[in-house]
Design a protein around this motif. Structure first.
Motif, PDB file in Angstrom:
ATOM      1  N   ILE A  17       0.870  -1.170   0.000  1.00  0.00           N
ATOM      2  CA  ILE A  17       0.000   0.000   0.000  1.00  0.00           C
ATOM      3  C   ILE A  17       0.913   1.228   0.000  1.00  0.00           C
ATOM      4  O   ILE A  17       1.531   1.546   1.018  1.00  0.00           O
ATOM      5  CB  ILE A  17      -0.915   0.006   1.231  1.00  0.00           C
ATOM      6  CG1 ILE A  17      -1.781  -1.265   1.251  1.00  0.00           C
ATOM      7  CG2 ILE A  17      -1.794   1.261   1.234  1.00  0.00           C
ATOM      8  CD1 ILE A  17      -2.607  -1.444   2.503  1.00  0.00           C
ATOM      9  N   ASP A  76      -5.172   2.745   1.490  1.00  0.00           N
ATOM     10  CA  ASP A  76      -5.069   1.865   2.653  1.00  0.00           C
ATOM     11  C   ASP A  76      -6.377   1.103   2.870  1.00  0.00           C
ATOM     12  O   ASP A  76      -6.377  -0.116   3.032  1.00  0.00           O
ATOM     13  CB  ASP A  76      -4.720   2.692   3.889  1.00  0.00           C
ATOM     14  CG  ASP A  76      -4.421   1.832   5.105  1.00  0.00           C
ATOM     15  OD1 ASP A  76      -3.519   0.973   5.029  1.00  0.00           O
ATOM     16  OD2 ASP A  76      -5.096   2.009   6.133  1.00  0.00           O
ATOM     17  N   GLY A 118       4.394   5.205   2.361  1.00  0.00           N
ATOM     18  CA  GLY A 118       3.858   6.435   1.804  1.00  0.00           C
ATOM     19  C   GLY A 118       4.903   7.371   1.237  1.00  0.00           C
ATOM     20  O   GLY A 118       6.105   7.204   1.454  1.00  0.00           O
ATOM     21  N   ASN A 140       0.436   6.227   3.503  1.00  0.00           N
ATOM     22  CA  ASN A 140       0.341   6.063   4.945  1.00  0.00           C
ATOM     23  C   ASN A 140      -1.026   5.503   5.333  1.00  0.00           C
ATOM     24  O   ASN A 140      -1.981   5.592   4.565  1.00  0.00           O
ATOM     25  CB  ASN A 140       0.566   7.407   5.638  1.00  0.00           C
ATOM     26  CG  ASN A 140       1.997   7.903   5.493  1.00  0.00           C
ATOM     27  OD1 ASN A 140       2.882   7.138   5.137  1.00  0.00           O
ATOM     28  ND2 ASN A 140       2.211   9.178   5.761  1.00  0.00           N
ATOM     29  N   PRO A 141      -1.159   4.934   6.523  1.00  0.00           N
ATOM     30  CA  PRO A 141      -2.460   4.428   6.977  1.00  0.00           C
ATOM     31  C   PRO A 141      -3.507   5.536   7.028  1.00  0.00           C
ATOM     32  O   PRO A 141      -3.189   6.705   7.238  1.00  0.00           O
ATOM     33  CB  PRO A 141      -2.152   3.896   8.388  1.00  0.00           C
ATOM     34  CG  PRO A 141      -0.695   3.580   8.370  1.00  0.00           C
ATOM     35  CD  PRO A 141      -0.081   4.644   7.498  1.00  0.00           C
ATOM     36  N   ASN A 145       2.688  -0.598   4.402  1.00  0.00           N
ATOM     37  CA  ASN A 145       2.447   0.795   4.032  1.00  0.00           C
ATOM     38  C   ASN A 145       3.773   1.496   3.787  1.00  0.00           C
ATOM     39  O   ASN A 145       4.671   1.445   4.622  1.00  0.00           O
ATOM     40  CB  ASN A 145       1.693   1.527   5.137  1.00  0.00           C
ATOM     41  CG  ASN A 145       0.246   1.100   5.256  1.00  0.00           C
ATOM     42  OD1 ASN A 145      -0.064   0.094   5.891  1.00  0.00           O
ATOM     43  ND2 ASN A 145      -0.648   1.855   4.645  1.00  0.00           N
TER      44      ASN A 145
END
Length: 319
Positions: free
Chosen positions: A33, A42, A67, A36-37, A65
Motif C-alpha cells: 500500500i 489503505d 507512503g 500512509n495508513p 504501508n
C-alpha cells in the motif's frame, strides 16, 4: 451499470451460488500500500485483502504501508524488491498517475504488471465545522478575490482533489496556477489539518470524511460526481454551476517479471472477489462505485487516463 444495480445483482449471485475459483489461491499474499495508513489506498487494500481471505482465495495477507511522493516510493520498492513474485499486489490509482506526472520518479508504472481496476470513488470537498465560509459559493467568491488565501488541503500533488481544485479555478475564471494547494502524505494527515482549521477547504474520497461529516465536525459543500451520491445529500459541482466531474479510481498491479499464466491467475482471483460478501459490503459502506476492468482494456485505460491527466495538469500550470 448503475452502482446500486451492480450491488444488488452481486448480492443475489452470492446468495444463490458458491464462488467458482478459476485462480489458484496464493498461500501468502503480500499487499503493498504505497501510502500512509488512513487513506483511500489503505482502506481499499485492506478491504480487498479481507475479502480475498474471506473467499478462501488466500490463506493470509501481509500489508506494508510505504507512503510518499503520491505512491512513487512504494512503487519503486515494489518494482525493485518483488520482481517475479506472483503472490504480491500493489494498490494504485489515479493519484499515482498524477504523482508520476508531477514528480517524474526514477521508476515507471509500465515496469509493473496491470491486473485490474477495482473501484471509482468521487471526491467530496468539506469545510471545517467552525469555518466562516458556509458553502462552495463562499469558497469561489474568496478564490476570485484572492486565490492564495484559499488553502486547499488534500492528497499528494497531482491527486484527484488537486486536479479538481485546479479545474474548479479554471471553470470560475481564476488562474489555476495561483491556487494554494497543500499536499499531505496520507488521509490521516489531511483530516487532522482540516479538523484543526489549518486549511480552508479539504478534499478527499467521501468514505475518508464520512464519519466526520456524520458527527458534524466537517461540513460537506460539493461532490465531484455527475449526480448526487446514493444516500448523500450533497450537491454536485455541476448543480452549483461549476462544470467539473472527476473520479478517483483505484486498482491493483502485480510485480514485473511474472509469467502470463501467473498474471491470469491473479486477474482471475481479483475478479472472483467481486462476488464475495465482504467485498460487496465494503463497496456499499464506503460508497465506492464498482468499476472492474481487466486485461488489455485496463492497460489501455491507464494509458488514456495518463494522457488526459497530463493534458489537464499542463493547462492548469501544475506541470
Amino acid at each position: 451499470m448503475r452502482r446500486d444495480t451492480f450491488l444488488k445483482s452481486m448480492a443475489a449471485l452470492v446468495a444463490s451460488a458458491g464462488l467458482p475459483l478459476s485462480a489458484q489461491a496464493a498461500a501468502n499474499l503480500k499487499m503493498m500500500i504505497p501510502a500512509n495508513p488512513g487513506g483511500g489506498w489503505d482502506s481499499t487494500g485492506r478491504a480487498l485483502g479481507k475479502a480475498l481471505q474471506d473467499a478462501g482465495l488466500v490463506s493470509s495477507v501481509q500489508f506494508e504501508n510505504k507512503g510518499g511522493a503520491a505512491g512513487a516510493i512504494g512503487l519503486a520498492q515494489f518494482v525493485n524488491a518483488s520482481k517475479g513474485d506472483p503472490n504480491s499486489l500493489l494498490v494504485m490509482g489515479a493519484v499515482m498517475l498524477g504523482g508520476i506526472i508531477t514528480g517524474k520518479p526514477p521508476v515507471s508504472l509500465s515496469q509493473a504488471t496491470p491486473i485490474a481496476r477495482l473501484t471509482t470513488e468521487y471526491n467530496v470537498f468539506v469545510l471545517p465545522a467552525n469555518s466562516p465560509l458556509k458553502d462552495m459559493k463562499d469558497v469561489v467568491e474568496q478564490l476570485k478575490k484572492d486565490p492564495g488565501s484559499v488553502k486547499w488541503g488534500g492528497g499528494s500533488r497531482g491527486s484527484t482533489e488537486h486536479v479538481a481544485a485546479a479545474m474548479i479555478a479554471r471553470n470560475v475564471g481564476v488562474d489555476a496556477a495561483k491556487i494554494n494547494y497543500v499536499p499531505f502524505r496520507g488521509g490521516g494527515e489531511a483530516t487532522a489539518a482540516i479538523l484543526g482549521g489549518n486549511v480552508t477547504v479539504g478534499g478527499s474520497g467521501y468514505s475518508e470524511f464520512a464519519q466526520y461529516i456524520a458527527s458534524g465536525k466537517m461540513r460537506p459543500i460539493a461532490v465531484t460526481s455527475d449526480q448526487r451520491l446514493p444516500g448523500v445529500n450533497v450537491p454536485t459541482l455541476r448543480e452549483l454551476g461549476i462544470d467539473v466531474v472527476i473520479g478517483n479510481w483505484r486498482g491493483v498491479y502485480a510485480p514485473p517479471g511474472i509469467t502470463p499464466e501467473q498474471q491470469k491467475a491473479l486477474t482471475d482471483m481479483v475478479t472472483a472477489v467481486f462476488r464475495n460478501k465482504a467485498w460487496i459490503a465494503a463497496l456499499e459502506s464506503n460508497n465506492w462505485t464498482p468499476a472492474l476492468l481487466t486485461g488489455k482494456a485496463f492497460a489501455d485505460f491507464v494509458d488514456q487516463e495518463f494522457a488526459m491527466l497530463r493534458a489537464i495538469m499542463v493547462k492548469s500550470g501544475m506541470v
